[in-house]
Write a protein that holds these residues in place. Structure first.
Motif, short mmCIF file in Angstrom:
data_model
loop_
_atom_site.label_atom_id
_atom_site.label_comp_id
_atom_site.label_asym_id
_atom_site.label_seq_id
_atom_site.Cartn_x
_atom_site.Cartn_y
_atom_site.Cartn_z
N THR A 80 99.70 -82.73 30.43
CA THR A 80 100.82 -81.85 30.09
C THR A 80 100.39 -80.85 29.03
O THR A 80 99.77 -81.23 28.03
CB THR A 80 102.01 -82.67 29.55
OG1 THR A 80 102.38 -83.67 30.50
CG2 THR A 80 103.20 -81.77 29.28
N THR A 81 100.70 -79.58 29.25
CA THR A 81 100.47 -78.55 28.24
C THR A 81 101.68 -77.62 28.19
O THR A 81 102.47 -77.56 29.14
CB THR A 81 99.21 -77.70 28.52
OG1 THR A 81 99.50 -76.77 29.57
CG2 THR A 81 98.02 -78.56 28.91
N VAL A 82 101.79 -76.87 27.09
CA VAL A 82 102.84 -75.86 27.00
C VAL A 82 102.31 -74.53 27.52
O VAL A 82 102.81 -73.97 28.49
CB VAL A 82 103.35 -75.73 25.55
CG1 VAL A 82 104.39 -74.62 25.46
CG2 VAL A 82 103.94 -77.05 25.07
N SER A 83 101.23 -74.02 26.89
CA SER A 83 100.69 -72.73 27.32
C SER A 83 99.23 -72.80 27.74
O SER A 83 98.65 -71.81 28.13
CB SER A 83 100.84 -71.70 26.19
OG SER A 83 100.14 -72.14 25.02
N GLY A 84 98.62 -73.98 27.67
CA GLY A 84 97.22 -74.12 28.06
C GLY A 84 97.06 -74.24 29.56
O GLY A 84 98.00 -74.55 30.29
#
Length: 309
Positions: free
Chosen positions: A255-259
């Motif tokens: 899970t990433t936000v903006s990666g």
């Protein structure tokens, strides 16, 4: 209790059994290696600044500065206290439980069966051939784990994680902006991988054939997958990779936000011996440029591998 103050290069041997090791230094280098011997050895080859206090009590060997406690270690911000350095090497029984804390120093821990806990502020850490549970916590230092067969836990603010030939039962990592590169070694037991990041990149290379239930999500980053059996959803904004590989015994969650997230496939050729060549094949040309290699030194194979690895 036995106690020594080490203010200059010195070697010490410990006849009493050692079941736990605690090391805390600022700047320099720490090398800890597990051996088949029943005793422990210490060598301080370089030291500047205040002396190191070495104590042995109830099976615990401690090599540390008096003013550098383990509790609150990552928040130790006495800048004047950073003006010190030591190069410390230790050989301990492989079953020893190890705690290593480094502020600006580099650390290498290898050959242990017991639990290993490493904390770092800015120094980089290398973990090699550890069979027991491992926990690595850093602020901005990078961690590389090679051939670790125990559970691996990693946490950082901006430090990067690189796992090479990982074959432990689980890898769990979280970071704010550090990148994560995880290369899983082919094995018989399923592996659980849980990776969480905010803005750092995530790249995972799975063995062939793969065996995992996959779920990868990013809120605004990009995703790519080398597996036809996995579904890639989303074109704008949130994107997701889901599906099952093989029997789905293992579990992969990223899970990433903006990666960005990349799922790569280890080429089957990497599992073959290097000396296996078709009969009558010409010798390999070693002059001039060669193909790029992956984390395990094997050949890459078109879209199944990426330069990030």
């Amino acid at each position: 209790m036995s106690e020594w103050s080490v203010a200059e290069p010195r070697k010490l041997s410990f006849d009493d059994p050692v079941t736990a090791l605690h090391v805390r230094i600022v700047n320099g280098t720490v090398n800890v290696v597990g051996t088949d011997e029943g005793s422990a050895r210490l060598e301080v080859s370089e030291i500047e600044g205040p002396p190191l206090l070495v104590t042995q009590k109830d099976g615990t060997l401690t090599v540390a500065y008096e003013d550098l406690p383990w509790k609150g270690f990552l928040k130790w911000l006495d800048r004047k206290g950073w003006r010190r350095s030591a190069v410390v090497s230790l050989a301990v029984p492989a079953s020893t439980r190890v705690e290593v804390g480094v502020v600006g120093a580099t650390a290498m821990v290898s050959g242990l069966d017991g639990q290993a806990d490493v904390k770092g502020v800015t120094g980089d850490t290398t973990l090699v051939g550890l069979a027991g549970p491992v926990r690595a916590t850093t602020v901005s230092g990078n961690v590389e784990a090679q051939a670790v067969t125990g559970d691996l836990r990693f946490s950082s603010v901006s430090g990067d994680l690189t796992v090479v030939e990982g074959s432990g039962p689980s890898v769990r990592a979280d970071s704010v902006s550090g990148s994560m590169i995880v290369d899983l070694n082919p094995g018989t037991r399923p592996t659980e991988v849980h990776l969480s990041n905010v803005s750092g990149e995530i790249a995972i290379r799975l063995p062939h054939p793969a065996d995992a239930q996959v779920e990868a999500n990013t809120a605004s980053g990009t995703v790519s997958s080398a597996f036809e059996d996995l579904r890639v959803r989303g074109q704008w904004g949130a994107k997701q990779i889901t599906g099952r590989l093989g029997a789905g015994n293992g579990k992969l969650k990223a899970t990433t936000v903006s990666g960005s997230i990349a799922l790569l496939r280890r080429p089957p050729a990497e599992d073959e011996p290097w000396d296996v060549e078709p009969e009558g094949a010409p010798p390999a040309d070693t002059d001039g440029p060669t193909d790029s290699t992956g984390p395990t030194g094997g050949p890459t194979d078109g879209p199944t591998d990426k330069k990030v690895l």
